[in-house]
Design an enzyme around this catalytic site. Structure first.
Site, PDB file in Angstrom:
ATOM      1  N   SER A  81       0.840  -1.187   0.000  1.00  0.00           N
ATOM      2  CA  SER A  81       0.000   0.000   0.000  1.00  0.00           C
ATOM      3  C   SER A  81       0.878   1.241   0.000  1.00  0.00           C
ATOM      4  O   SER A  81       2.019   1.207   0.471  1.00  0.00           O
ATOM      5  CB  SER A  81      -0.873  -0.011   1.267  1.00  0.00           C
ATOM      6  OG  SER A  81      -1.419   1.258   1.522  1.00  0.00           O
ATOM      7  N   TYR A 125       0.038  -0.655  10.520  1.00  0.00           N
ATOM      8  CA  TYR A 125      -0.264  -0.985   9.118  1.00  0.00           C
ATOM      9  C   TYR A 125       0.821  -0.427   8.211  1.00  0.00           C
ATOM     10  O   TYR A 125       1.330  -1.132   7.326  1.00  0.00           O
ATOM     11  CB  TYR A 125      -1.636  -0.426   8.745  1.00  0.00           C
ATOM     12  CG  TYR A 125      -2.037  -0.738   7.327  1.00  0.00           C
ATOM     13  CD1 TYR A 125      -2.506  -1.984   6.968  1.00  0.00           C
ATOM     14  CD2 TYR A 125      -1.932   0.235   6.323  1.00  0.00           C
ATOM     15  CE1 TYR A 125      -2.871  -2.280   5.666  1.00  0.00           C
ATOM     16  CE2 TYR A 125      -2.283  -0.046   5.019  1.00  0.00           C
ATOM     17  CZ  TYR A 125      -2.755  -1.297   4.692  1.00  0.00           C
ATOM     18  OH  TYR A 125      -3.107  -1.582   3.394  1.00  0.00           O
TER      19      TYR A 125
END
Length: 161
Positions: A139, A152
């Site tokens: 990501s 994350y």
């Protein structure tokens, strides 16, 4: 490579990205193992072409034993692996100062440790076959971080390494 269809294992196949990747691989003739832990009903419905094998797998990526079993089950079902595609992940967004330690560990376990363990389990297969590819979808958070998503972002950065 043998005359059999190439095979791929798509982790996170119930998500938008994993589902799209599975559909593209299917269109290119791959036999597919599709993984979804929480929402297998959201995996792409690809059964219209009965000539290609499709099998659904469930494994909790917080559990190393289930990860190892997933690798064994896939190889037992397909006999080989040509493409390992990681498109799975979870978030537990909160400011790091208030985030529960258990949530931090869970995000890192699922988003970073699990793909590394899968790569380890299938590396022997790729070496034995003298072929194979592993793709780990990350990501933009791995490059720039994001508010409330420290664990994350760290895990996604690890996938980029």
């Amino acid at each position: 490579m043998s005359n059999a269809s190439p095979s791929a294992l798509v982790l996170g196949a119930s998500g938008t990205i994993g589902g799209a990747i599975a559909e593209q691989l299917f269109e290119r003739g791959f036999a597919l193992g599709l993984h979804s832990f929480q929402h297998p009903e959201k995996c792409p419905q690809l059964g219209a072409k009965a000539s290609q094998k499709i099998e659904l797998f469930r494994a909790d990526f917080r559990d190393a034993a289930q990860i190892e079993q997933l690798a064994k089950d896939f190889l037992a079902a397909f006999g080989r692996l040509d493409a390992l595609v990681w498109a799975a992940g979870i978030t537990r967004d909160a400011p790091v100062l208030t985030q529960k330690d258990a949530d931090l560990r869970e995000v890192l376990a699922v988003n970073l440790t699990a793909p590394l363990l899968l790569a380890k389990h299938f590396a022997r297969t790729f070496i034995k076959q003298k072929s194979g590819a592993a793709v780990f979808v990350s990501s933009h958070a791995g490059l720039s971080g994001r508010e409330g998503g420290a664990a994350y972002a760290m895990a996604q950065s690890g996938l980029l390494a």
